[in-house]
Scaffold this motif. Sequence first.
Motif, PDB file in Angstrom:
ATOM      1  N   TYR A   1       0.890  -1.445   0.039  1.00 27.94           N
ATOM      2  CA  TYR A   1      -0.128   0.204  -0.085  1.00 27.94           C
ATOM      3  C   TYR A   1       0.997   1.172   0.062  1.00 27.94           C
ATOM      4  O   TYR A   1       1.945   1.301   0.634  1.00 27.94           O
ATOM      5  CB  TYR A   1      -0.890  -0.077   1.308  1.00 27.94           C
TER       6      TYR A   1
ATOM      7  N   THR B   1       0.649   9.307   2.583  1.00 27.59           N
ATOM      8  CA  THR B   1       0.010  10.275   1.582  1.00 27.59           C
ATOM      9  C   THR B   1      -0.836  11.235   2.213  1.00 27.59           C
ATOM     10  O   THR B   1      -1.147  11.896   1.213  1.00 27.59           O
ATOM     11  CB  THR B   1      -0.873   9.343   0.746  1.00 27.59           C
ATOM     12  N   GLY B   2      -1.048  11.307   3.455  1.00 27.09           N
ATOM     13  CA  GLY B   2      -1.657  12.108   4.066  1.00 27.09           C
ATOM     14  C   GLY B   2      -3.137  12.115   3.982  1.00 27.09           C
ATOM     15  O   GLY B   2      -4.105  12.964   4.366  1.00 27.09           O
ATOM     16  N   THR B   3      -3.545  10.749   3.728  1.00 30.38           N
ATOM     17  CA  THR B   3      -4.854  10.214   3.728  1.00 30.38           C
ATOM     18  C   THR B   3      -5.195   9.572   4.853  1.00 30.38           C
ATOM     19  O   THR B   3      -4.330   8.896   5.666  1.00 30.38           O
ATOM     20  CB  THR B   3      -5.130   9.608   2.629  1.00 30.38           C
ATOM     21  N   LEU B   4      -6.405   9.422   5.232  1.00 31.15           N
ATOM     22  CA  LEU B   4      -6.954   8.632   6.511  1.00 31.15           C
ATOM     23  C   LEU B   4      -6.635   7.258   5.999  1.00 31.15           C
ATOM     24  O   LEU B   4      -6.996   6.491   5.249  1.00 31.15           O
ATOM     25  CB  LEU B   4      -8.358   8.805   6.646  1.00 31.15           C
ATOM     26  N   ARG B   5      -5.900   6.362   7.107  1.00 30.11           N
ATOM     27  CA  ARG B   5      -5.800   5.013   6.953  1.00 30.11           C
ATOM     28  C   ARG B   5      -5.734   4.416   8.200  1.00 30.11           C
ATOM     29  O   ARG B   5      -5.453   5.092   9.207  1.00 30.11           O
ATOM     30  CB  ARG B   5      -4.635   4.649   6.062  1.00 30.11           C
TER      31      ARG B   5
END
Length: 332
Positions: A186, A190-194
């Motif tokens: 993955y 990336t600054g995205t919620l995960r």
Amino acid sequence: YAPMALLEGGTGMGTTSVAGGSPLFQWARAIVRGAQERAKPSDQRLGEFADSRLPGVQSGLFAERPTYPALEQIRLEWWLSKTREWLTVDSPHVRTLLGKESPEALSARLIEGTKLADPAVRRALWEGGLPAVQASTDPLIQYVLAIDADARAVRKEWDDKVKAPTDRASEQLAAARFAAYGDAVYPDATGTLRLTYGRVEGTDVPGQRIGAFTTFAGLWDRATGAEPFNVAPKLLAAKDRIDPNAVMNMAVSSDTIGGSSGSPAVNARGEIIGANFDSTVLTQRNAYGYDRNVNRSVIVTTQAVTTALRDVYGMDHLVAELGVPAPRKARR
């Protein structure tokens, strides 16, 4: 690294390293730089002042937030003193920051004279743009204007000599990883919620075994009364009320990176068991690849938070609101 971390932040120490995290200073810098940057096209500005991010900057500036002058002065004084210590008195950066003043006198003058604690003042300066900023007599605004060119130069040098080469190398590494693993791995940071996962477990490092848990008993065992093992007086005073076997922190083999601090740790039953706040030193390699054998996030447990609220600070009303059973009378 040192000039960048101390004058600009954002190198891993975070922007709070600048001015000791003083909200007044951060507001002054946001007002000054916002006025300068908004005069440029969005794609030519510092990233934090792009059109897409301006609403966040404004909401932070216009919000009602208490400030404490004594604390603000301590923060500025500490920052100025440490910058002088680490960069030395001969550094041109230090000359720009201090001029002929001492950290103590300069911090006192700036904090005593500034009006930026008032959100209406901050709003007026922001909405007035560069003319209002340049005409301002607020000492903190004038101070940021005086040091800003030097800080920007440090940032540009960092971007050119460190960030840009590192970004190019990271792109090459990402391409190599994708060529080798495809979409089986993955994308990271990336600054995205995960959501990430792992086990509560210790780890081996060269010459040392690190256990999965630390307890309050371990805290007392290390307490020497001197830095860096100087326990807060209020916590030390509650020693007899605290279960020595209560778990303070735990090590977890989750895949985290800088910026994950504050993330909740949840068990398989969906219960919050703590919050991520740190990592072991070998986890720093996680910026380039996750190593399950050594990667350990450090989680402060909900048990530690409950213990502090209940047994140290006596905040039973908050403990009850959190749904924790009331303590037995013997504990009081």
